[in-house]
Design a protein around this motif. Sequence first.
Motif, PDB file in Angstrom:
ATOM      1  N   THR A 272       0.806  -1.229   0.000  1.00 30.19           N
ATOM      2  CA  THR A 272       0.000   0.000   0.000  1.00 30.19           C
ATOM      3  C   THR A 272       0.837   1.277   0.000  1.00 30.19           C
ATOM      4  O   THR A 272       0.592   2.178  -0.818  1.00 30.19           O
ATOM      5  CB  THR A 272      -0.984   0.000   1.177  1.00 30.19           C
ATOM      6  N   PRO A 273       1.841   1.445   0.899  1.00 28.08           N
ATOM      7  CA  PRO A 273       2.631   2.681   0.829  1.00 28.08           C
ATOM      8  C   PRO A 273       3.400   2.817  -0.480  1.00 28.08           C
ATOM      9  O   PRO A 273       3.644   3.946  -0.940  1.00 28.08           O
ATOM     10  CB  PRO A 273       3.576   2.566   2.027  1.00 28.08           C
ATOM     11  N   LEU A 274       3.769   1.696  -1.112  1.00 25.58           N
ATOM     12  CA  LEU A 274       4.442   1.761  -2.409  1.00 25.58           C
ATOM     13  C   LEU A 274       3.474   2.241  -3.488  1.00 25.58           C
ATOM     14  O   LEU A 274       3.841   3.034  -4.363  1.00 25.58           O
ATOM     15  CB  LEU A 274       5.006   0.392  -2.774  1.00 25.58           C
ATOM     16  N   PHE A 275       2.210   1.779  -3.410  1.00 31.97           N
ATOM     17  CA  PHE A 275       1.192   2.270  -4.342  1.00 31.97           C
ATOM     18  C   PHE A 275       0.954   3.764  -4.132  1.00 31.97           C
ATOM     19  O   PHE A 275       0.813   4.528  -5.098  1.00 31.97           O
ATOM     20  CB  PHE A 275      -0.123   1.513  -4.141  1.00 31.97           C
ATOM     21  N   ILE A 276       0.898   4.186  -2.872  1.00 33.94           N
ATOM     22  CA  ILE A 276       0.653   5.600  -2.566  1.00 33.94           C
ATOM     23  C   ILE A 276       1.770   6.471  -3.128  1.00 33.94           C
ATOM     24  O   ILE A 276       1.524   7.554  -3.683  1.00 33.94           O
ATOM     25  CB  ILE A 276       0.500   5.803  -1.046  1.00 33.94           C
ATOM     26  N   GLN A 277       3.018   6.004  -3.001  1.00 38.05           N
ATOM     27  CA  GLN A 277       4.141   6.768  -3.552  1.00 38.05           C
ATOM     28  C   GLN A 277       4.011   6.935  -5.063  1.00 38.05           C
ATOM     29  O   GLN A 277       4.206   8.031  -5.598  1.00 38.05           O
ATOM     30  CB  GLN A 277       5.462   6.074  -3.220  1.00 38.05           C
ATOM     31  N   ALA A 278       3.680   5.841  -5.757  1.00 38.95           N
ATOM     32  CA  ALA A 278       3.562   5.905  -7.215  1.00 38.95           C
ATOM     33  C   ALA A 278       2.417   6.814  -7.640  1.00 38.95           C
ATOM     34  O   ALA A 278       2.551   7.620  -8.577  1.00 38.95           O
ATOM     35  CB  ALA A 278       3.367   4.494  -7.776  1.00 38.95           C
ATOM     36  N   VAL A 279       1.273   6.709  -6.947  1.00 40.56           N
ATOM     37  CA  VAL A 279       0.114   7.558  -7.276  1.00 40.56           C
ATOM     38  C   VAL A 279       0.438   9.024  -7.023  1.00 40.56           C
ATOM     39  O   VAL A 279       0.083   9.908  -7.819  1.00 40.56           O
ATOM     40  CB  VAL A 279      -1.120   7.123  -6.461  1.00 40.56           C
ATOM     41  N   THR A 280       1.119   9.309  -5.923  1.00 40.99           N
ATOM     42  CA  THR A 280       1.480  10.698  -5.591  1.00 40.99           C
ATOM     43  C   THR A 280       2.363  11.301  -6.671  1.00 40.99           C
ATOM     44  O   THR A 280       2.154  12.449  -7.101  1.00 40.99           O
ATOM     45  CB  THR A 280       2.197  10.744  -4.236  1.00 40.99           C
ATOM     46  N   LYS A 281       3.357  10.549  -7.128  1.00 35.50           N
ATOM     47  CA  LYS A 281       4.237  11.055  -8.195  1.00 35.50           C
ATOM     48  C   LYS A 281       3.445  11.305  -9.477  1.00 35.50           C
ATOM     49  O   LYS A 281       3.660  12.318 -10.161  1.00 35.50           O
ATOM     50  CB  LYS A 281       5.362  10.050  -8.461  1.00 35.50           C
ATOM     51  N   ALA A 282       2.521  10.400  -9.803  1.00 35.32           N
ATOM     52  CA  ALA A 282       1.719  10.575 -11.015  1.00 35.32           C
ATOM     53  C   ALA A 282       0.794  11.778 -10.900  1.00 35.32           C
ATOM     54  O   ALA A 282       0.562  12.495 -11.890  1.00 35.32           O
ATOM     55  CB  ALA A 282       0.919   9.300 -11.296  1.00 35.32           C
ATOM     56  N   ILE A 283       0.248  12.021  -9.710  1.00 39.67           N
ATOM     57  CA  ILE A 283      -0.596  13.210  -9.512  1.00 39.67           C
ATOM     58  C   ILE A 283       0.213  14.478  -9.703  1.00 39.67           C
ATOM     59  O   ILE A 283      -0.269  15.465 -10.287  1.00 39.67           O
ATOM     60  CB  ILE A 283      -1.243  13.175  -8.107  1.00 39.67           C
ATOM     61  N   GLN A 284       1.453  14.475  -9.247  1.00 36.17           N
ATOM     62  CA  GLN A 284       2.313  15.650  -9.448  1.00 36.17           C
ATOM     63  C   GLN A 284       2.567  15.885 -10.931  1.00 36.17           C
ATOM     64  O   GLN A 284       2.713  17.034 -11.368  1.00 36.17           O
ATOM     65  CB  GLN A 284       3.630  15.461  -8.693  1.00 36.17           C
ATOM     66  N   ASP A 285       2.596  14.810 -11.716  1.00 42.26           N
ATOM     67  CA  ASP A 285       2.779  14.954 -13.167  1.00 42.26           C
ATOM     68  C   ASP A 285       1.486  15.382 -13.859  1.00 42.26           C
ATOM     69  O   ASP A 285       1.523  16.085 -14.877  1.00 42.26           O
ATOM     70  CB  ASP A 285       3.257  13.622 -13.770  1.00 42.26           C
ATOM     71  N   PHE A 286       0.342  14.940 -13.313  1.00 44.77           N
ATOM     72  CA  PHE A 286      -0.967  15.259 -13.904  1.00 44.77           C
ATOM     73  C   PHE A 286      -1.884  15.813 -12.808  1.00 44.77           C
ATOM     74  O   PHE A 286      -2.799  15.133 -12.330  1.00 44.77           O
ATOM     75  CB  PHE A 286      -1.596  14.011 -14.531  1.00 44.77           C
ATOM     76  N   PRO A 287      -1.669  17.051 -12.367  1.00 43.52           N
ATOM     77  CA  PRO A 287      -2.387  17.599 -11.207  1.00 43.52           C
ATOM     78  C   PRO A 287      -3.898  17.721 -11.404  1.00 43.52           C
ATOM     79  O   PRO A 287      -4.648  17.737 -10.432  1.00 43.52           O
ATOM     80  CB  PRO A 287      -1.752  18.981 -11.012  1.00 43.52           C
ATOM     81  N   LYS A 288      -4.375  17.771 -12.637  1.00 43.65           N
ATOM     82  CA  LYS A 288      -5.819  17.946 -12.857  1.00 43.65           C
ATOM     83  C   LYS A 288      -6.607  16.728 -12.394  1.00 43.65           C
ATOM     84  O   LYS A 288      -7.806  16.814 -12.151  1.00 43.65           O
ATOM     85  CB  LYS A 288      -6.090  18.228 -14.330  1.00 43.65           C
ATOM     86  N   ILE A 289      -5.946  15.572 -12.272  1.00 47.25           N
ATOM     87  CA  ILE A 289      -6.651  14.382 -11.791  1.00 47.25           C
ATOM     88  C   ILE A 289      -7.000  14.531 -10.311  1.00 47.25           C
ATOM     89  O   ILE A 289      -7.886  13.863  -9.794  1.00 47.25           O
ATOM     90  CB  ILE A 289      -5.785  13.123 -12.023  1.00 47.25           C
ATOM     91  N   ASN A 290      -6.299  15.440  -9.640  1.00 49.09           N
ATOM     92  CA  ASN A 290      -6.478  15.682  -8.198  1.00 49.09           C
ATOM     93  C   ASN A 290      -7.415  16.871  -8.013  1.00 49.09           C
ATOM     94  O   ASN A 290      -7.042  17.919  -7.498  1.00 49.09           O
ATOM     95  CB  ASN A 290      -5.103  15.963  -7.566  1.00 49.09           C
ATOM     96  N   SER A 291      -8.657  16.713  -8.451  1.00 47.32           N
ATOM     97  CA  SER A 291      -9.566  17.861  -8.507  1.00 47.32           C
ATOM     98  C   SER A 291     -10.983  17.449  -8.144  1.00 47.32           C
ATOM     99  O   SER A 291     -11.284  16.281  -7.911  1.00 47.32           O
ATOM    100  CB  SER A 291      -9.551  18.470  -9.922  1.00 47.32           C
ATOM    101  N   SER A 292     -11.848  18.449  -8.072  1.00 51.41           N
ATOM    102  CA  SER A 292     -13.281  18.221  -7.872  1.00 51.41           C
ATOM    103  C   SER A 292     -14.033  19.282  -8.660  1.00 51.41           C
ATOM    104  O   SER A 292     -13.455  20.284  -9.094  1.00 51.41           O
ATOM    105  CB  SER A 292     -13.654  18.272  -6.386  1.00 51.41           C
ATOM    106  N   LEU A 293     -15.331  19.053  -8.828  1.00 51.95           N
ATOM    107  CA  LEU A 293     -16.139  19.939  -9.668  1.00 51.95           C
ATOM    108  C   LEU A 293     -17.011  20.835  -8.818  1.00 51.95           C
ATOM    109  O   LEU A 293     -17.748  20.357  -7.948  1.00 51.95           O
ATOM    110  CB  LEU A 293     -17.011  19.101 -10.614  1.00 51.95           C
ATOM    111  N   GLY A 294     -16.911  22.168  -9.050  1.00 48.05           N
ATOM    112  CA  GLY A 294     -17.805  23.122  -8.408  1.00 48.05           C
ATOM    113  C   GLY A 294     -19.017  23.352  -9.293  1.00 48.05           C
ATOM    114  O   GLY A 294     -19.372  22.508 -10.123  1.00 48.05           O
ATOM    115  N   ASP A 295     -19.668  24.503  -9.147  1.00 48.26           N
ATOM    116  CA  ASP A 295     -20.855  24.787  -9.954  1.00 48.26           C
ATOM    117  C   ASP A 295     -20.523  24.805 -11.440  1.00 48.26           C
ATOM    118  O   ASP A 295     -21.061  24.044 -12.219  1.00 48.26           O
ATOM    119  CB  ASP A 295     -21.479  26.117  -9.519  1.00 48.26           C
ATOM    120  N   ASN A 296     -19.630  25.694 -11.820  1.00 49.78           N
ATOM    121  CA  ASN A 296     -19.203  25.767 -13.221  1.00 49.78           C
ATOM    122  C   ASN A 296     -17.693  25.894 -13.310  1.00 49.78           C
ATOM    123  O   ASN A 296     -17.170  26.533 -14.228  1.00 49.78           O
ATOM    124  CB  ASN A 296     -19.864  26.964 -13.923  1.00 49.78           C
TER     125      ASN A 296
END
Length: 440
Positions: A272-296
């Motif tokens: 699990t911590p190894l998966f978290i490390q890999a996901v964290t690095k990928a989010i830093q490369d593609f930050p828009k995946i780390n988002s949520s949707l507001g009204d518009n």
Amino acid sequence: MENQNNTNTSEIVEFKLPKMGESITEGTILNWLVDEGETFNEGDILVEVGTDKVDNEVPAPFSGILIEKKYQPKDVVEIGEIIATLEETSEQSPKKDQGTSTSEDQTEKPTQSKQLPKAPKASQKPKEIPQTWTPSDRHNNFYSPLVEQIAKDYHISYEELARIPASGANDRLRKSDIFKYIKAGRPAQFAQPASSQPQGFQLPDLKFDLGKGERIEMDRMRQMIADHMVYSKHVSPHVTAYVEADMTNLVNWRNDNKEKFQNKTGEKLSFTPLFIQAVTKAIQDFPKINSSLGDNHIIVKDHINIGMATALPSGNLIVPVIKNTDKKDLETLAKEVNSFAAKARDNKLNNDETKGGTFTISNVGTFGSLMGTPIINQPEAAILATGIIKKRAEVIEEDDEDKIEIRSMMYLSLSFDHRIVDGFLAGSFLRRIADYLEDN
């Protein structure tokens, strides 16, 4: 002559539901541990209260007697509401000008002679709202920020808000109206307009044969999970992408280092911590995946908080959140993963430890699943499922020649909200996670 300073006195105290975490506005009474007329000591647990996914024990602020319960198990109570009246018994202090101060979350202490107001009984049956409803003449669709926040917290759409009877001036929907509707069990949640002309898709009134057998009542957590899953599928157009990762190098590295890691840090090294490390690095490369949707608008988070879906002994699911994973090394991640897993098993997670996630990982391989199609943990934009790591014969190209080797392979699946994330971003992000796992 009797010492006047040791005279026993008592006073009646209104016991209010205390604050239980940031953004928590209400709780569900789960169980009273003290009955009416029973005595208790300071620090004894008076009542168990559930908020969101975490249960809390509320201790007695002093020694005394429980006079009256204002709410019963399964009642939903707002923070700050009076849930019981207590009689505090203590020795009279000789220094009356040195009273004890209490925090804003503790109860007020009126004198014994003061008439206490009766809290409304939450069990009182509210007015039923028919499943087939006729649109009212209310055209006031303006909602206060408070009502909108409550609706957001309870995943109530504007269409459902329009079905709730309003008691405010000019047909304004009030806070009390929406809480009354929620306590009624949201009877018009899936109601359809009673109209001779169909307007869009309508839920068919199918009479299914549910069969015979043991009836098991859903517990509070299972009901909340069901609500969240239905809501997520309702609001987010789910799309799932898949990749396959060669985990051989990572599996060998972990096997070679897990004993040394535990001897050095005192922590077990799971995947699990190894998966978290890999996901964290990928989010830093593609930050828009780390988002949520507001009204518009799309809110791209400036922090990375990874939730790890964890199964409880009861079969339910909870998601503890590891905060700021981009600022933590492998040792710290392993320590927090192991701590949260142990707390989840013992039902000791607090509210703050399950809040604030920006991306979630579900390790379905733990249960032997080859892969999964996870449901997005709202209001996040995506969720990753990691399947079982399985040895297979694979064709490997090396020096322009093909050969067959035994490799440890794993499927990864990413469910994403197509309102925010398109296929190119999702596929690129998912492939990047696999690359980081393969390049270990």
